[in-house]
Design a protein around this motif. Structure first.
Motif, mmCIF file in Angstrom:
data_model
loop_
_atom_site.group_PDB
_atom_site.id
_atom_site.type_symbol
_atom_site.label_atom_id
_atom_site.label_comp_id
_atom_site.label_asym_id
_atom_site.label_seq_id
_atom_site.Cartn_x
_atom_site.Cartn_y
_atom_site.Cartn_z
ATOM 1 N N LYS A 1 42.152 64.817 31.086
ATOM 2 C CA LYS A 1 41.840 63.920 32.202
ATOM 3 C C LYS A 1 41.946 62.457 31.769
ATOM 4 O O LYS A 1 41.421 62.070 30.732
ATOM 5 C CB LYS A 1 40.430 64.220 32.733
ATOM 6 C CG LYS A 1 40.335 65.582 33.416
ATOM 7 C CD LYS A 1 38.929 66.048 33.598
ATOM 8 C CE LYS A 1 38.338 66.593 32.306
ATOM 9 N NZ LYS A 1 38.950 67.841 31.855
ATOM 10 N N GLU B 1 46.605 76.725 39.769
ATOM 11 C CA GLU B 1 46.015 77.020 38.463
ATOM 12 C C GLU B 1 46.331 78.452 38.039
ATOM 13 O O GLU B 1 46.657 78.720 36.872
ATOM 14 C CB GLU B 1 44.504 76.800 38.536
ATOM 15 C CG GLU B 1 43.819 76.660 37.183
ATOM 16 C CD GLU B 1 43.519 78.018 36.560
ATOM 17 O OE1 GLU B 1 43.468 78.109 35.313
ATOM 18 O OE2 GLU B 1 43.343 78.974 37.323
ATOM 19 N N LEU C 1 45.983 65.444 33.941
ATOM 20 C CA LEU C 1 45.494 65.024 35.257
ATOM 21 C C LEU C 1 45.145 63.544 35.211
ATOM 22 O O LEU C 1 44.270 63.131 34.447
ATOM 23 C CB LEU C 1 44.275 65.847 35.659
ATOM 24 C CG LEU C 1 43.624 65.476 36.988
ATOM 25 C CD1 LEU C 1 44.584 65.727 38.149
ATOM 26 C CD2 LEU C 1 42.324 66.253 37.196
ATOM 27 N N ILE D 1 43.622 60.497 37.227
ATOM 28 C CA ILE D 1 42.780 60.160 38.365
ATOM 29 C C ILE D 1 43.008 58.694 38.687
ATOM 30 O O ILE D 1 42.671 57.811 37.892
ATOM 31 C CB ILE D 1 41.300 60.441 38.058
ATOM 32 C CG1 ILE D 1 41.131 61.903 37.630
ATOM 33 C CG2 ILE D 1 40.420 60.130 39.264
ATOM 34 C CD1 ILE D 1 39.770 62.227 37.059
ATOM 35 N N CYS E 1 42.461 70.683 32.290
ATOM 36 C CA CYS E 1 43.385 69.556 32.145
ATOM 37 C C CYS E 1 42.871 68.522 31.155
ATOM 38 O O CYS E 1 41.670 68.407 30.910
ATOM 39 C CB CYS E 1 43.598 68.861 33.498
ATOM 40 S SG CYS E 1 44.409 69.849 34.754
ATOM 41 N N LEU F 1 40.382 71.374 37.031
ATOM 42 C CA LEU F 1 39.884 70.159 36.385
ATOM 43 C C LEU F 1 39.498 70.420 34.933
ATOM 44 O O LEU F 1 39.808 69.622 34.036
ATOM 45 C CB LEU F 1 38.677 69.632 37.159
ATOM 46 C CG LEU F 1 38.093 68.291 36.713
ATOM 47 C CD1 LEU F 1 39.076 67.165 36.972
ATOM 48 C CD2 LEU F 1 36.776 68.017 37.439
ATOM 49 N N TRP G 1 52.431 66.804 34.746
ATOM 50 C CA TRP G 1 51.646 65.615 35.061
ATOM 51 C C TRP G 1 51.131 65.732 36.497
ATOM 52 O O TRP G 1 51.906 66.025 37.420
ATOM 53 C CB TRP G 1 52.496 64.348 34.919
ATOM 54 C CG TRP G 1 53.067 64.159 33.547
ATOM 55 C CD1 TRP G 1 54.215 64.691 33.045
ATOM 56 C CD2 TRP G 1 52.502 63.381 32.489
ATOM 57 N NE1 TRP G 1 54.411 64.294 31.748
ATOM 58 C CE2 TRP G 1 53.378 63.488 31.371
ATOM 59 C CE3 TRP G 1 51.354 62.604 32.362
ATOM 60 C CZ2 TRP G 1 53.129 62.857 30.171
ATOM 61 C CZ3 TRP G 1 51.113 61.966 31.153
ATOM 62 C CH2 TRP G 1 51.984 62.087 30.078
ATOM 63 N N LEU G 2 49.859 65.521 36.683
ATOM 64 C CA LEU G 2 49.229 65.621 37.991
ATOM 65 C C LEU G 2 48.536 64.305 38.321
ATOM 66 O O LEU G 2 47.902 63.706 37.442
ATOM 67 C CB LEU G 2 48.197 66.757 38.025
ATOM 68 C CG LEU G 2 48.643 68.122 37.494
ATOM 69 C CD1 LEU G 2 47.442 69.059 37.384
ATOM 70 C CD2 LEU G 2 49.710 68.726 38.403
ATOM 71 N N THR G 3 48.644 63.867 39.556
ATOM 72 C CA THR G 3 47.920 62.671 39.972
ATOM 73 C C THR G 3 47.053 63.006 41.184
ATOM 74 O O THR G 3 47.450 63.794 42.053
ATOM 75 C CB THR G 3 48.870 61.508 40.345
ATOM 76 O OG1 THR G 3 49.542 61.798 41.574
ATOM 77 C CG2 THR G 3 49.884 61.264 39.252
ATOM 78 N N THR G 4 45.888 62.411 41.246
ATOM 79 C CA THR G 4 44.976 62.629 42.354
ATOM 80 C C THR G 4 44.021 61.453 42.485
ATOM 81 O O THR G 4 43.764 60.746 41.503
ATOM 82 C CB THR G 4 44.154 63.926 42.155
ATOM 83 O OG1 THR G 4 43.285 64.120 43.281
ATOM 84 C CG2 THR G 4 43.298 63.844 40.901
ATOM 85 N N LEU H 1 47.401 65.336 44.582
ATOM 86 C CA LEU H 1 46.793 66.659 44.709
ATOM 87 C C LEU H 1 45.596 66.660 45.656
ATOM 88 O O LEU H 1 45.237 67.707 46.206
ATOM 89 C CB LEU H 1 46.343 67.167 43.328
ATOM 90 C CG LEU H 1 47.434 67.442 42.288
ATOM 91 C CD1 LEU H 1 46.830 68.106 41.072
ATOM 92 C CD2 LEU H 1 48.529 68.322 42.856
#
Length: 413
Positions: free
Chosen positions: A171, A136, A69, A71, A169, A166, A152-155, A125
């Motif tokens: 972070k 999830e 994740l 940020i 992941c 959260l 891969w997650l972006t937020t 996200l």
């Protein structure tokens, strides 16, 4: 006159924090510098700004079972870096933007990538936080994943982000590196990794000018509204498009006949100017382009500096470029942006006000926390951990002393 760089006042005895209070009272425009010096002294550091890093450096710590994740802050986009990393590792990657109506397709692609060992990049996200518990749950149902699978997650920051997702992941905070120097370091780290730097003198020097221009446009946002009238989200995608345009123009013209006017027009109208909505800011952009991208600077063999006392690299050797960057100061000079010297005082005053407001807000929260009787419970939980941490550090310090004594007395010099 109080100098914020000094640690005390000669004619009276003050603690370091009391000195901060005096500076706040008499010189609020220098409070930020005093706070930084106080933090450096207390923490034993040389500078507070983190060193620039690449996502490729943390890849060995990732696994197929833990999503990564990222940020982000406004104006930053790690997509290009993630895609470049996937290409360098010969991995297939699918990039998807999260939004209403995309849920079924995302879950389908996620299942296929999990089985085939591909990568998935889900962006933004924070725009669909209500769906994240479903994401999830599906990730858990897909276990075990292929060993090469990565998610891969972006937020951006969001108060309703799923706590369960959260906590599962790895972070990473992804912020634009502060200052022109670190901005250039990050750009060149990517160029060196992906072998993007031009091999000719003209091409490499032009790319240095482009990197400097991009960094200047981004770092000028520090001085809003004196720098820009609003926060423009110049990002890595703009730089990638600008590189492609620059290389195309360089490939068409000889060293003595580069079509700079084409570059001015495309950068002003499409690449960077497309994000600007103020006519005066457009004039600033135009001035930068016509000041930096000129034969007098790029083709003059360092007879004319790029800005102030900054000279271009003498060759296309990457190390020459890195040496020029290394010599830059950690703190940007106002003249790098064409701004007056007193602009730093205005910025420091604004930063100091924001810092004080944040401290007040934190103190208010702690006061309310204590009224509810939660502070004692918190203290009971955290105190054993702090004591253990202190003991570990004491043991570590003792081991270091023993090793130093061993090297000095036992080993031959």
């Amino acid at each position: 006159m109080i100098d914020p760089n000094q640690k005390s006042i000669n004619h009276c005895v003050l603690s370091e924090f009391q000195f901060i209070l005096i500076v706040q009272l008499l010189r609020p425009d220098r409070l930020h510098t005093t706070l930084v010096n106080f933090a450096l002294e207390a923490l034993g550091l040389q500078f507070l700004m983190p060193t620039s890093f690449q996502l490729n450096e943390i890849f060995p710590e990732t696994t197929s079972s833990e999503p990564i994740l990222i940020i982000t802050s406004p104006g930053t986009d790690p997509s290009k870096e993630i895609i470049s990393m996937a290409e360098s590792k010969n991995r297939i990657i699918q990039e998807m933007v999260v939004g209403p109506g995309q849920e079924a397709e995302i879950l389908k692609n996620l299942s296929e990538a999990s089985n085939k060992g591909q990568w998935i990049l889900l962006k933004n996200l924070h725009l669909l936080t209500s769906w994240l518990p479903t994401l999830e749950k599906n990730l858990q149902n897909l276990l075990p994943h292929h060993k090469n699978f990565r998610l891969w997650l972006t937020t951006e920051e969001h108060s309703n982000f799923s706590i369960v997702l959260l906590s599962s992941c790895i972070k990473i905070t992804y912020e634009a590196p502060p200052g022109i120097k670190r901005n250039l370091e990050r750009t060149y780290a990517d160029w060196v990794l992906n072998d993007k730097l031009e091999k000719s003198n003209l091409g490499s020097r032009s790319m240095f000018v482009l990197a400097w221009t991009h960094a200047t446009l981004q770092e000028r946002r520090t001085y809003i509204p004196q720098g820009w009238t609003s926060f423009y989200e110049f990002n890595d995608t703009d730089l990638s498009v600008a590189i492609a345009i620059l290389k195309a123009i360089l490939s068409k013209g000889e060293s003595s006949n580069v079509y700079w006017e084409y570059l001015y027009g495309l950068y002003e109208i499409a690449v960077y100017g497309g994000r600007i909505n103020n006519v005066y800011d457009l004039r600033v952009l135009s001035s930068y382009l016509r000041t930096f991208f000129t034969p007098d600077i790029i083709m003059s063999n360092n007879k004319k500096p790029l800005i102030s006392n900054v000279m271009l690299p003498r060759s296309s050797n990457v190390q020459d470029h890195l040496d020029v960057i290394k010599q830059l100061p950690n703190n940007d000079k106002p003249e790098y942006f064409g701004l007056p010297k007193n602009v730093n005082r205005i910025w420091e005053r604004v930063s100091s006000i924001n810092t004080i407001e944040q401290v007040k807000f934190l103190n208010q929260n702690l006061t309310n926390f204590d009224r509810n009787g939660s502070m004692k419970k918190y203290s009971l939980i955290i105190s054993p951990l702090l004591k253990l941490w202190k003991k570990l550090n004491q043991v570590l310090a003792f081991i270091v002393k023993i090793l130093v004594l061993f090297y000095k007395t036992v080993l031959p010099t």
